[in-house]
Design a protein around this motif. Structure first.
Motif, PDB file in Angstrom:
ATOM      1  N   ALA A   1       3.056  59.915  -0.971  1.00 54.31           N
ATOM      2  CA  ALA A   1       3.296  58.575  -1.510  1.00 54.31           C
ATOM      3  C   ALA A   1       2.212  57.605  -1.065  1.00 54.31           C
ATOM      4  N   GLN A   2       1.861  57.667   0.213  1.00 49.54           N
ATOM      5  CA  GLN A   2       0.832  56.762   0.727  1.00 49.54           C
ATOM      6  C   GLN A   2      -0.494  56.973   0.000  1.00 49.54           C
ATOM      7  N   GLN A   3      -0.869  58.229  -0.191  1.00 51.52           N
ATOM      8  CA  GLN A   3      -2.143  58.516  -0.838  1.00 51.52           C
ATOM      9  C   GLN A   3      -2.152  58.144  -2.313  1.00 51.52           C
ATOM     10  N   VAL A   4      -1.061  58.423  -3.025  1.00 52.22           N
ATOM     11  CA  VAL A   4      -1.025  58.095  -4.455  1.00 52.22           C
ATOM     12  C   VAL A   4      -1.099  56.577  -4.647  1.00 52.22           C
ATOM     13  N   VAL A   5      -0.417  55.821  -3.791  1.00 48.35           N
ATOM     14  CA  VAL A   5      -0.513  54.362  -3.877  1.00 48.35           C
ATOM     15  C   VAL A   5      -1.955  53.921  -3.635  1.00 48.35           C
ATOM     16  N   ASN A   6      -2.586  54.469  -2.615  1.00 52.34           N
ATOM     17  CA  ASN A   6      -3.984  54.105  -2.338  1.00 52.34           C
ATOM     18  C   ASN A   6      -4.899  54.479  -3.503  1.00 52.34           C
ATOM     19  N   GLN A   7      -4.709  55.692  -4.041  1.00 53.91           N
ATOM     20  CA  GLN A   7      -5.587  56.158  -5.125  1.00 53.91           C
ATOM     21  C   GLN A   7      -5.372  55.364  -6.406  1.00 53.91           C
ATOM     22  N   SER A   8      -4.146  54.931  -6.661  1.00 50.93           N
ATOM     23  CA  SER A   8      -3.916  54.113  -7.852  1.00 50.93           C
ATOM     24  C   SER A   8      -4.662  52.794  -7.742  1.00 50.93           C
ATOM     25  N   GLY A   9      -4.814  52.292  -6.512  1.00 51.48           N
ATOM     26  CA  GLY A   9      -5.600  51.080  -6.317  1.00 51.48           C
ATOM     27  C   GLY A   9      -7.051  51.267  -6.676  1.00 51.48           C
ATOM     28  N   GLY A  10      -7.536  52.509  -6.619  1.00 50.85           N
ATOM     29  CA  GLY A  10      -8.913  52.813  -6.971  1.00 50.85           C
ATOM     30  C   GLY A  10      -9.198  52.781  -8.456  1.00 50.85           C
ATOM     31  N   THR A  11      -8.160  52.497  -9.276  1.00 48.16           N
ATOM     32  CA  THR A  11      -8.372  52.382 -10.727  1.00 48.16           C
ATOM     33  C   THR A  11      -8.587  50.937 -11.157  1.00 48.16           C
ATOM     34  N   TYR A  12      -8.706  50.018 -10.184  1.00 46.13           N
ATOM     35  CA  TYR A  12      -8.948  48.608 -10.477  1.00 46.13           C
ATOM     36  C   TYR A  12      -7.849  48.055 -11.391  1.00 46.13           C
ATOM     37  N   LEU A  13      -6.650  47.990 -10.833  1.00 42.70           N
ATOM     38  CA  LEU A  13      -5.462  47.587 -11.581  1.00 42.70           C
ATOM     39  C   LEU A  13      -5.574  46.156 -12.099  1.00 42.70           C
ATOM     40  N   SER A  14      -4.859  45.894 -13.180  1.00 42.99           N
ATOM     41  CA  SER A  14      -4.964  44.618 -13.881  1.00 42.99           C
ATOM     42  C   SER A  14      -4.195  43.505 -13.173  1.00 42.99           C
ATOM     43  N   GLU A  15      -4.816  42.333 -13.103  1.00 38.97           N
ATOM     44  CA  GLU A  15      -4.116  41.137 -12.631  1.00 38.97           C
ATOM     45  C   GLU A  15      -3.298  40.519 -13.759  1.00 38.97           C
ATOM     46  N   GLU A  16      -3.810  40.627 -14.994  1.00 37.63           N
ATOM     47  CA  GLU A  16      -3.161  39.974 -16.127  1.00 37.63           C
ATOM     48  C   GLU A  16      -1.758  40.514 -16.373  1.00 37.63           C
ATOM     49  N   ASN A  17      -1.581  41.841 -16.303  1.00 39.80           N
ATOM     50  CA  ASN A  17      -0.248  42.400 -16.562  1.00 39.80           C
ATOM     51  C   ASN A  17       0.561  42.607 -15.281  1.00 39.80           C
ATOM     52  N   ARG A  18       0.041  42.100 -14.159  1.00 39.46           N
ATOM     53  CA  ARG A  18       0.707  42.106 -12.855  1.00 39.46           C
ATOM     54  C   ARG A  18       0.780  43.485 -12.203  1.00 39.46           C
ATOM     55  N   ASP A  19       0.020  44.471 -12.726  1.00 39.17           N
ATOM     56  CA  ASP A  19       0.019  45.789 -12.080  1.00 39.17           C
ATOM     57  C   ASP A  19      -0.508  45.705 -10.652  1.00 39.17           C
ATOM     58  N   ILE A  20      -1.444  44.806 -10.404  1.00 36.26           N
ATOM     59  CA  ILE A  20      -1.982  44.668  -9.047  1.00 36.26           C
ATOM     60  C   ILE A  20      -0.887  44.191  -8.098  1.00 36.26           C
ATOM     61  N   ASP A  21       0.072  43.397  -8.595  1.00 34.46           N
ATOM     62  CA  ASP A  21       1.182  42.945  -7.761  1.00 34.46           C
ATOM     63  C   ASP A  21       2.208  44.059  -7.565  1.00 34.46           C
ATOM     64  N   ARG A  22       2.390  44.891  -8.589  1.00 37.78           N
ATOM     65  CA  ARG A  22       3.273  46.059  -8.426  1.00 37.78           C
ATOM     66  C   ARG A  22       2.716  46.980  -7.342  1.00 37.78           C
ATOM     67  N   HIS A  23       1.409  47.196  -7.403  1.00 36.51           N
ATOM     68  CA  HIS A  23       0.744  48.035  -6.406  1.00 36.51           C
ATOM     69  C   HIS A  23       0.915  47.440  -5.010  1.00 36.51           C
ATOM     70  N   TYR A  24       0.764  46.146  -4.897  1.00 33.84           N
ATOM     71  CA  TYR A  24       0.914  45.472  -3.603  1.00 33.84           C
ATOM     72  C   TYR A  24       2.325  45.693  -3.045  1.00 33.84           C
TER      73      TYR A  24
ATOM     74  N   VAL B   1       6.011  57.262  -5.832  1.00 38.46           N
ATOM     75  CA  VAL B   1       4.951  58.146  -6.324  1.00 38.46           C
ATOM     76  C   VAL B   1       4.849  58.056  -7.844  1.00 38.46           C
ATOM     77  N   GLY B   2       5.999  58.090  -8.516  1.00 37.74           N
ATOM     78  CA  GLY B   2       5.993  58.054  -9.975  1.00 37.74           C
ATOM     79  C   GLY B   2       5.444  56.762 -10.530  1.00 37.74           C
ATOM     80  N   ILE B   3       5.853  55.640  -9.957  1.00 41.02           N
ATOM     81  CA  ILE B   3       5.365  54.344 -10.451  1.00 41.02           C
ATOM     82  C   ILE B   3       3.869  54.209 -10.201  1.00 41.02           C
ATOM     83  N   ALA B   4       3.415  54.559  -9.000  1.00 40.00           N
ATOM     84  CA  ALA B   4       1.992  54.427  -8.679  1.00 40.00           C
ATOM     85  C   ALA B   4       1.139  55.327  -9.568  1.00 40.00           C
ATOM     86  N   ALA B   5       1.585  56.557  -9.798  1.00 38.85           N
ATOM     87  CA  ALA B   5       0.840  57.462 -10.671  1.00 38.85           C
ATOM     88  C   ALA B   5       0.795  56.911 -12.096  1.00 38.85           C
ATOM     89  N   GLY B   6       1.915  56.346 -12.546  1.00 40.67           N
ATOM     90  CA  GLY B   6       1.960  55.759 -13.884  1.00 40.67           C
ATOM     91  C   GLY B   6       1.020  54.576 -14.024  1.00 40.67           C
TER      92      GLY B   6
END
Length: 349
Positions: free
Chosen positions: A315-338, A215-220
């Motif tokens: 946890a499930q919802q926060v992970v899903n909602q963090s994906g709605g912020t269009y996470l960056s591919e360049e800094n690998r946040d999209i892979d962290r989310h995955y 939850v903390g990582i996804a919210a961050g």
């Protein structure tokens, strides 16, 4: 269209439909005929003493449709992976409060999982975009669209004739589950674990104790991507880091989110028509899109501190909602989310 307040329907293609019934807690040889209306006339207090659920099972060649009126076992993506280890499963569920759950599993792997009312947070976007339905269809009538997808996959038509015909009613008993199989770690997860010790620890020990950290990582991720800050955000992040919740803070974050929604609406109205057509899902590319992203991050914070949600669902919802912020591919946040999404899916049992 099925007009009921709460239900879970699971379409399953497998070479062993009897085993699928067993996985849900039924016995393939112990059933009685019942109609759809009859199923939804059963209340929890009507269950036999040793039963914890009930389901209607309709067989259609290599496919089966399993309908549950309450105590949804089909909500577990782990169970879907088991029954579709060498096949497919598509699940649609909704509650009286209009929480919606849609998942598609193929060969034991979760291909897509999303809230039908919030496609921005969808996992498995490539699969979703390849369906013969559009985002406009989901927005106009999500349930009809979900049933159209099920028909596209299975060829099974759920209409008045189908609901009027008797199918097999099974009383569901508790299922003895063996040891949990190991988390499947793919190359993408290994790559992000190699550069992020937090993700590495979670993948190495994917237990429910890790949910507050997830939850903390996804919210961050959501906060950093959206660029929201200030005392309210810091207060929320501090509470999340401590593993605590607050209804009062969730309320203030709701006001915070509503302000972003208001600004997004204003920016949308001020934008030229050509921009609206070019950016149906604007992300960070327009003024109104950036306000929408900030609203999605505020919603993730609000969910993360909501004491009325159980930890897994939070946890499930926060992970899903963090994906709605269009996470960056360049800094690998999209892979962290995955990686976080894969662990939460694994823990769904």
């Amino acid at each position: 269209m099925i007009e009921i307040e709460t239900a879970c329907l699971t379409w399953i293609r497998t070479g062993d439909l009897d085993q699928a019934v067993r996985a849900f807690g039924g016995h393939p040889l112990v059933a009685e005929p019942e109609t759809f209306d009859g199923l939804f006339g059963i209340a929890a207090e009507d269950l036999p003493d040793d039963a914890t659920g009930v389901a209607l099972v309709a067989r259609h060649g290599e496919w089966a449709v399993i309908v549950e009126p309450f105590a949804f076992r089909g909500l577990s993506e782990t169970l879907l992976g088991q029954v579709a280890a060498k096949g497919e499963a598509f699940r649609v569920a909704w509650t009286i409060n209009m929480a919606t759950f849609v998942s598609y599993v193929r060969d034991g792997e979760v291909v897509a999982s999303f809230d039908a009312l919030d496609l921005d947070g969808a996992r498995g976007r490539e699969w979703l975009d390849g369906l013969p339905v559009s985002e406009a269809d989901w927005r106009a009538d999500w349930k009809a669209t979900a049933f159209a997808v099920a028909e596209h996959l299975s060829g099974v038509v759920i209409d008045d004739d189908w609901t009027a015909r008797p199918h097999a009613l099974h009383w569901l008993r508790p299922v003895t589950v063996g040891a949990r199989p190991a988390l499947r770690v793919d190359g993408r997860m290994r790559a992000i674990a190699a550069i992020d010790p937090r993700i590495a620890r979670i993948i190495a020990e994917p237990t429910p104790d890790r949910l507050p950290e997830i939850v903390g990582i996804a919210a961050g991720l959501a906060v950093a991507t959206a660029g929201i800050d200030g005392p309210l955000v810091e207060e929320a992040l501090g509470l999340i880091a401590a593993g605590e919740c607050s209804a009062e803070l969730a309320g203030r974050l709701g006001v915070f989110r509503a302000e972003f929604a208001r600004r997004a609406s204003g920016a949308f109205q001020a934008s030229p028509d050509s921009a609206r057509e070019r950016y149906p899902s604007p992300g960070h590319d327009t003024d109104y899109g950036r306000w929408m992203v900030k609203g999605a991050a505020a919603e993730a914070l609000m969910t993360a501190v909501n004491p009325d949600m159980d930890l897994f669902w939070r946890a499930q919802q926060v992970v899903n909602q963090s994906g709605g912020t269009y996470l960056s591919e360049e800094n690998r946040d999209i892979d962290r989310h995955y990686a976080l999404g894969m662990v939460v899916t694994y823990l769904d049992s």
